[in-house]
Motif scaffolding. Structure first.
Motif, PDB file in Angstrom:
ATOM      1  N   SER A 138       0.845  -1.191   0.000  1.00  0.00           N
ATOM      2  CA  SER A 138       0.000   0.000   0.000  1.00  0.00           C
ATOM      3  C   SER A 138       0.882   1.244   0.000  1.00  0.00           C
ATOM      4  N   ASN A 139       0.259   2.368  -0.330  1.00  0.00           N
ATOM      5  CA  ASN A 139       0.922   3.676  -0.269  1.00  0.00           C
ATOM      6  C   ASN A 139       2.138   3.766  -1.188  1.00  0.00           C
ATOM      7  N   LEU A 140       2.031   3.162  -2.367  1.00  0.00           N
ATOM      8  CA  LEU A 140       3.141   3.230  -3.317  1.00  0.00           C
ATOM      9  C   LEU A 140       3.213   4.635  -3.906  1.00  0.00           C
ATOM     10  N   PRO A 141       4.324   5.333  -3.731  1.00  0.00           N
ATOM     11  CA  PRO A 141       4.426   6.711  -4.234  1.00  0.00           C
ATOM     12  C   PRO A 141       4.403   6.770  -5.749  1.00  0.00           C
ATOM     13  N   GLY A 142       3.614   7.697  -6.279  1.00  0.00           N
ATOM     14  CA  GLY A 142       3.584   7.925  -7.713  1.00  0.00           C
ATOM     15  C   GLY A 142       2.922   6.840  -8.531  1.00  0.00           C
ATOM     16  N   SER A 143       2.159   5.949  -7.898  1.00  0.00           N
ATOM     17  CA  SER A 143       1.550   4.836  -8.610  1.00  0.00           C
ATOM     18  C   SER A 143       0.058   5.068  -8.801  1.00  0.00           C
ATOM     19  N   ASN A 144      -0.474   4.573  -9.943  1.00  0.00           N
ATOM     20  CA  ASN A 144      -1.916   4.605 -10.156  1.00  0.00           C
ATOM     21  C   ASN A 144      -2.633   3.563  -9.310  1.00  0.00           C
ATOM     22  N   HIS A 145      -1.851   2.647  -8.735  1.00  0.00           N
ATOM     23  CA  HIS A 145      -2.402   1.616  -7.852  1.00  0.00           C
ATOM     24  C   HIS A 145      -1.742   1.777  -6.482  1.00  0.00           C
ATOM     25  N   PRO A 146      -2.212   2.724  -5.667  1.00  0.00           N
ATOM     26  CA  PRO A 146      -1.547   2.990  -4.383  1.00  0.00           C
ATOM     27  C   PRO A 146      -1.592   1.820  -3.414  1.00  0.00           C
ATOM     28  N   GLY A 147      -2.525   0.890  -3.626  1.00  0.00           N
ATOM     29  CA  GLY A 147      -2.582  -0.293  -2.778  1.00  0.00           C
ATOM     30  C   GLY A 147      -3.156  -1.462  -3.545  1.00  0.00           C
ATOM     31  N   PHE A 148      -2.477  -2.623  -3.531  1.00  0.00           N
ATOM     32  CA  PHE A 148      -2.990  -3.784  -4.262  1.00  0.00           C
ATOM     33  C   PHE A 148      -2.448  -5.065  -3.633  1.00  0.00           C
ATOM     34  N   SER A 149      -3.067  -6.186  -3.987  1.00  0.00           N
ATOM     35  CA  SER A 149      -2.566  -7.488  -3.535  1.00  0.00           C
ATOM     36  C   SER A 149      -2.802  -8.516  -4.634  1.00  0.00           C
ATOM     37  N   ARG A 150      -1.963  -9.540  -4.627  1.00  0.00           N
ATOM     38  CA  ARG A 150      -2.094 -10.681  -5.544  1.00  0.00           C
ATOM     39  C   ARG A 150      -1.952 -11.936  -4.712  1.00  0.00           C
TER      40      ARG A 150
END
Length: 426
Positions: free
Chosen positions: A334-346
């Motif tokens: 979560s909270n990835l800087p500069g990403s269109n996907h600030p939080g994700f899981s696989r």
């Protein structure tokens, strides 16, 4: 307070990168995944998403969840994290039974085998205990307050674990040590008897887990660290029984023989119930290791290296139920800087049947299938580049949090002079 790096940790941006976490019900009745402040649960019996009900007398979660766990009985589930909240849930109705407000951000949780106590640790190195009054599904229960149980001196506690027989509570920290403490009959009065220290790691400890069987009820402790090793311990004496080096086994060794191999971090250990096997997740490694523990010879050995082909899947957390041989894994942040996907899981799963070769399950083969994946992962497909960036962001965040910082003598003196606790109020 003497360690100013702790003060810095408290003042860091609260939206720092947090890894996705996964936990499986002991009987595989449900699976829980967290991404940032989002807790997602899927009911494997009813094959549907779980609706969480939080009517407890406490605030709602805002910041990243850093620790989740089911109790051994499967009746309780605990989540805690950066918002200084410990939520104790019924794992049957999924109502929040209690909300505990911590004084500092929470880094680890543990539940006693009889569900009578929940322990949580904070980033100042204090372990707190909450005494539960039993589960009453018909009432909205008041907030609880933790009582101090024990303390590591200003050292972030990274993992908490009760021994299988319930006699001890173990706490591991970023200063390379594992403390084995006798769990008292009256925990609210504090734990004052130290059984042993397990000393031998040369970098921060990230995870601990017990390997045991019905004939050896106390079992032995396994620990993972940033020093590229998994170690086996006798907790009664604190003796180091064996050390398993994992750097070369995962292909992270340097090709130049004149240079030492680069260190890698063990991020999670998951022992398989009634088995000598344990699964190990390693930072930057696309897959998992299977270790075998000979309980009689007190040795660790690599059984298999399982690589996950085809995508940038680097597990940030792993879990297994006590009733199956299915290893659940999650990758994400979560909270990835500069990403269109600030939080994700696989989410992925591996079958670990001892009499058959281990197999990586396709999405449609995972229990719950597409319904489970939609609930735990979300509907958005994640690009390979984002998954790779998330793995690197998690690595950097862990290194920043747990690696001991080195300062020159001049810088050290400056930091001493400007410590916040030395400033006088006017």
């Amino acid at each position: 307070m003497e360690e100013s790096h702790i003060e810095e940790g408290e003042s860091q941006n609260k939206f720092e990168v947090a890894p996705a976490l996964i936990s499986v019900h002991p009987s595989q009745k449900s699976v829980a995944v967290t991404v940032g402040s989002d807790l997602r649960v899927f009911d494997l019996i009813e094959s549907c998403a779980v609706n969480l009900v939080d009517e407890s007398d406490g605030p709602f979660r805002k910041d990243s969840i850093r620790a989740i766990r089911y109790g051994a009985s499967g009746k309780l589930f605990v989540s805690a994290g950066d918002d200084k909240l410990v939520k104790i849930w019924s794992a049957e109705s999924w109502r929040c039974l209690y909300t505990v407000c911590s004084e500092k951000r929470v880094s680890a949780v543990a539940i006693s085998s009889d569900d009578s106590h929940v322990c949580y640790a904070d980033k100042f190195g204090v372990v707190w205990v909450v005494e539960l009054d039993g589960i009453n599904e018909g009432e909205v229960l008041p907030s609880k307050k933790g009582a101090p149980l024990l303390s590591h001196y200003c050292s972030i506690i990274t993992s908490l674990e009760f021994s299988p027989d319930g006699r001890y509570i173990l706490s591991a920290d970023r200063d390379f040590k594992i403390r084995v403490t006798v769990f008292p009959k009256k925990p609210l009065e504090g734990a004052h008897e130290i059984q042993s220290f397990c000393l031998g790691h040369t970098e921060f400890i990230t995870c601990i887990a017990f390997v045991w069987n019905p004939e050896l009820t106390q079992g032995y402790l396994m620990s993972g660290s940033g020093d590229s090793t998994v170690r086996l311990w006798d907790i009664t004496s604190g003796s180091l029984l064996d050390t398993c080096e994992i750097t070369t086994l995962t292909g992270h060794s340097e090709s130049n023989e004149s240079e030492p191999p680069a260190q890698v971090t063990v991020t999670d250990i998951c022992t398989i119930s009634n088995s000598s096997l344990a699964a190990v997740a390693i930072q930057s490694f696309q897959g998992t290791l299977l270790l075998s523990c000979d309980l009689l010879a007190h040795t660790l050995s690599i059984t298999k290296v399982i690589k996950i082909p085809g995508e940038s899947f680097i597990p940030t957390s792993i879990s297994v139920s006590t009733s199956t041989r299915l290893l659940w894994m999650v990758s994400g942040a979560s909270n990835l800087p500069g990403s269109n996907h600030p939080g994700f899981s696989r989410v992925r799963a591996i079958s670990l049947v001892e009499t058959e070769p281990s197999s990586i399950l396709e999405d449609e083969q995972i229990p719950g299938g597409s319904k489970l994946l939609e609930q735990l992962q979300g509907k958005v497909a994640i690009e390979e580049s984002v998954m790779s960036a998330a793995a690197e962001a998690v690595r950097e965040a862990m290194s920043s949090l747990l690696m001991k910082k080195q300062y020159s003598e001049e810088k050290r003196e400056f930091r001493k002079r400007t410590r916040n606790d030395k400033k006088t109020t006017q």
